[in-house]
Design an enzyme around this catalytic site. Sequence first.
Site, short mmCIF file in Angstrom:
data_model
loop_
_atom_site.label_atom_id
_atom_site.label_comp_id
_atom_site.label_asym_id
_atom_site.label_seq_id
_atom_site.Cartn_x
_atom_site.Cartn_y
_atom_site.Cartn_z
N ARG A 89 -6.99 -7.96 -9.13
CA ARG A 89 -7.71 -9.21 -9.42
C ARG A 89 -9.14 -8.83 -9.77
NH1 ARG A 89 -10.85 -9.07 -4.91
NH2 ARG A 89 -9.89 -8.42 -2.96
N LYS A 106 0.81 -1.22 0.00
CA LYS A 106 0.00 0.00 0.00
C LYS A 106 0.84 1.27 0.00
CE LYS A 106 -3.98 -2.10 2.34
NZ LYS A 106 -3.40 -3.40 2.69
#
Length: 500
Positions: A290, A114
């Site tokens: 994804r 992140k």
Amino acid sequence: MKVLVANRGEIACRVMAALRERGWRSVAVASEADRTALHARTADECVEIGPAAAAQSYLDIERILDAAKRSGAQAIHPGYGFLSENAAFASAVEAAGLVFLGPRGETMALLGDKRRARAVAIEAGVPVVPGWEGDPSDLGGATKAAAGIGWPVLVKAALGGGGKGMTRVSDAPALSEALEAAARVAKSAFGDASVFLEKAIPAPRHVEVQIFGDGKGHVVHLGERECSLQRRHQKVVEESPSSAIDADLRRRLTEAAVAIGRAVKYRSAGTCEFLVAPDGSFYFLEVNARIQVEHPVTELVTGRDLVHSQLELAETGEMPLVQEELVARGFAVEARVYAEDPDSGFLPQSGRLLRVEFPSGPWLRVDAGVATGDEITPHYDPMIAKVIAFGSSRERAWRRLARALDATVVHGPVTNLAFLRELVSREDVRRGEYHVTSIEETFLPERAGRVPDLSLLVAAAAIADRLGLSGNGVAARVIASGEEAPVDDPFDTLAGWRHS
């Protein structure tokens, strides 16, 4: 082409449905606990990959690659969860000469951290939540940074998702323990104890943008999804488009998502997540590299099959989507049906599904991973199905979802169906008046504070007595009078008894 689906449950069945439509063969992988599971029965062939424990089966890269080799698969679709965002897995698949139906491993490695993803967003000119990425062992530095950011702050794991390792901290005395706890969770869940601080945005909306790229720098978006109805950072109900943003904010959000995708030359389907503040300002959160659980709402409003697009990209190497042709029409909303007990803190449930019936209709879609007779095991995520409704108006879509949930039947383990029915019927939810903490701060406390309707309990007990289901017929009398039931016969009380 033959494709191995490195997953189980609902998403494995979803991918296999797209493979069948395309005329491609599917290979399932199944642990010992999933030998007779729906995804194993659905596939053209199935390879057993190890014990029930996910670490020894669905999370074992070598076992997955060996299954692909044994089956002769040319490609692997990771679904979501398990290895879907594992950079080492993606790279290993391509190193083995197979096609990976998702982003490149190096892209996952970059966006999976992140902190690095924040740097990409900043470089692309996308606003990020004010934060601090210093050494978490430096309590003095962290405290000073938090005060500068402004309390409250969020302590977050640098890797992973699903809210794991995330803690909200309101003052300096609680920061030390929160940093240590987040680091422990991050180490256990993601293998990396790195954490960082972010400012906690009050009453935000969670809005995400679906993107799709060809891996060469060409990236398109398919609109946004509203994902603010969540608890413990886990989404419960999602809809598209969001009722909380106007055309200008939608344009800025989608442009930001596309800019991030282009910056990393994103390949395949992915999602950029944002927090939207009440004043309309927005901040980048992360990229899910994804396909998402909630992708069906995007498919319904755009008329585009995202899994088919992944397959077409793999087959041709060319971008299958054109931005000018991606026009959203109508409204879609999805509810996740789980085997979990809302009255016991949403604890996961397990057991055999004695009866499962899903609604059908021209404006409904159900993505399920189980059928009557299947087992919900304690080894994996207890999702049963996703119920999705579409409408020409938001009101119509929500009304159809409510009717669809009323028509959904699951007998066996306790489920969240009653909770979902209540949630989607709330007037404030129907009006779109909610944010990311509404369920935990408002809806659940209100639900817990409700007084049960005694007349309903008496009626239920009377029926049980009449049918001889409560022993010598004391259930209704006991409930109505408030007296204590004798305990010499276990059938003299309704405690622990329920009708399917």
